[in-house]
Design a protein around this motif. Structure first.
Motif, mmCIF file in Angstrom:
data_model
loop_
_atom_site.group_PDB
_atom_site.id
_atom_site.type_symbol
_atom_site.label_atom_id
_atom_site.label_comp_id
_atom_site.label_asym_id
_atom_site.label_seq_id
_atom_site.Cartn_x
_atom_site.Cartn_y
_atom_site.Cartn_z
ATOM 1 N N CYS A 161 34.388 31.034 49.692
ATOM 2 C CA CYS A 161 34.125 29.828 48.531
ATOM 3 C C CYS A 161 33.721 28.950 48.606
ATOM 4 C CB CYS A 161 34.373 30.103 46.755
ATOM 5 S SG CYS A 161 33.670 29.088 45.870
ATOM 6 N N HIS B 90 34.976 25.765 47.138
ATOM 7 C CA HIS B 90 35.861 25.333 46.473
ATOM 8 C C HIS B 90 37.385 25.731 46.550
ATOM 9 C CE1 HIS B 90 37.611 24.551 42.457
ATOM 10 N NE2 HIS B 90 36.712 23.052 42.629
ATOM 11 N N GLY B 91 37.292 26.860 47.111
ATOM 12 C CA GLY B 91 38.452 27.219 47.295
ATOM 13 C C GLY B 91 38.457 28.480 48.346
ATOM 14 N N TRP C 151 38.591 31.755 47.915
ATOM 15 C CA TRP C 151 37.986 32.988 47.000
ATOM 16 C C TRP C 151 36.590 34.182 47.990
ATOM 17 C CZ3 TRP C 151 41.398 34.740 43.514
ATOM 18 C CH2 TRP C 151 41.084 36.079 43.361
ATOM 19 N N CYS D 189 30.767 32.543 41.864
ATOM 20 C CA CYS D 189 32.311 32.838 42.075
ATOM 21 C C CYS D 189 33.970 33.124 40.770
ATOM 22 C CB CYS D 189 32.636 31.621 42.950
ATOM 23 S SG CYS D 189 34.340 31.462 43.195
ATOM 24 N N LEU E 89 36.530 33.050 40.771
ATOM 25 C CA LEU E 89 38.025 31.986 40.331
ATOM 26 C C LEU E 89 37.017 31.496 39.369
ATOM 27 C CD1 LEU E 89 40.584 32.385 41.199
ATOM 28 C CD2 LEU E 89 39.831 30.621 42.494
ATOM 29 N N HIS E 90 36.233 29.899 39.819
ATOM 30 C CA HIS E 90 36.541 29.058 38.589
ATOM 31 C C HIS E 90 35.385 28.009 38.316
ATOM 32 C CE1 HIS E 90 39.616 27.462 41.656
ATOM 33 N NE2 HIS E 90 40.369 27.625 40.541
ATOM 34 N N MET E 91 34.153 30.016 38.516
ATOM 35 C CA MET E 91 32.798 30.051 38.030
ATOM 36 C C MET E 91 31.085 28.624 38.995
ATOM 37 S SD MET E 91 33.551 32.453 36.432
ATOM 38 C CE MET E 91 34.707 33.196 35.958
ATOM 39 N N GLY E 92 32.357 28.064 39.837
ATOM 40 C CA GLY E 92 30.867 27.805 40.748
ATOM 41 C C GLY E 92 29.772 28.989 41.063
ATOM 42 N N PRO F 121 32.509 24.204 39.503
ATOM 43 C CA PRO F 121 33.082 22.817 40.645
ATOM 44 C C PRO F 121 32.759 22.991 41.955
ATOM 45 C CG PRO F 121 34.879 24.685 39.650
ATOM 46 C CD PRO F 121 33.262 24.967 39.009
HETATM 47 FE FE1 FES Z 1 35.621 29.851 43.715
HETATM 48 FE FE2 FES Z 1 36.309 27.885 42.820
HETATM 49 S S1 FES Z 1 37.250 29.263 44.356
HETATM 50 S S2 FES Z 1 34.212 28.327 42.471
#
Ligand code: FES
Length: 109
Positions: free
Chosen positions: A43, A45-46, A48, A63, A65-68, A81
């Protein structure tokens, strides 16, 4: 184009994904109603895995982890995010074999 075999088609469950790797480059292969798409596995964003920790609905992976969300066809961001698109990769299917070009990563959106 430098395609190498990464798996058999039957190894990628419909509505799900697997991860393949070459020299540390991890790629997710998604099966959307029998059509395969390849994106970077991580991802944007992070740190993951989308293939191991994501949820695929139609051609959008969420995703865990934070639902992006991302479109696995284009790599385009579909929900925050996440804000940076995924790289997409060229693949082809011949008979039951899946081939991927690990050097073809590109941003399309
Ligand atoms: Fe995927 Fe934050 S790690 S949305």
């Amino acid at each position: 184009m430098d395609f190498i075999k990464v798996c058999d088609f039957s190894e990628v469950p419909d509505g799900d994904a697997i991860k393949v790797e070459k020299n540390g480059l991890e790629i997710a292969i998604f099966n959307v109603d029998g059509e395969l798409f390849a994106t970077q596995d991580r991802c944007t964003h992070g740190d993951w895995s989308l293939s191991e920790g994501g949820y695929l609905e139609d051609d959008v992976v969420e995703c865990s982890l934070h639902m992006g969300k991302f479109c696995v066809r284009s790599g385009k961001v579909k929900a925050a995010p996440a804000c940076a698109p995924l790289k997409v990769y060229s693949l082809k299917v011949e008979a039951d074999e899946v081939f991927l070009d690990f050097d073809s990563g590109r941003i399309t959106s």
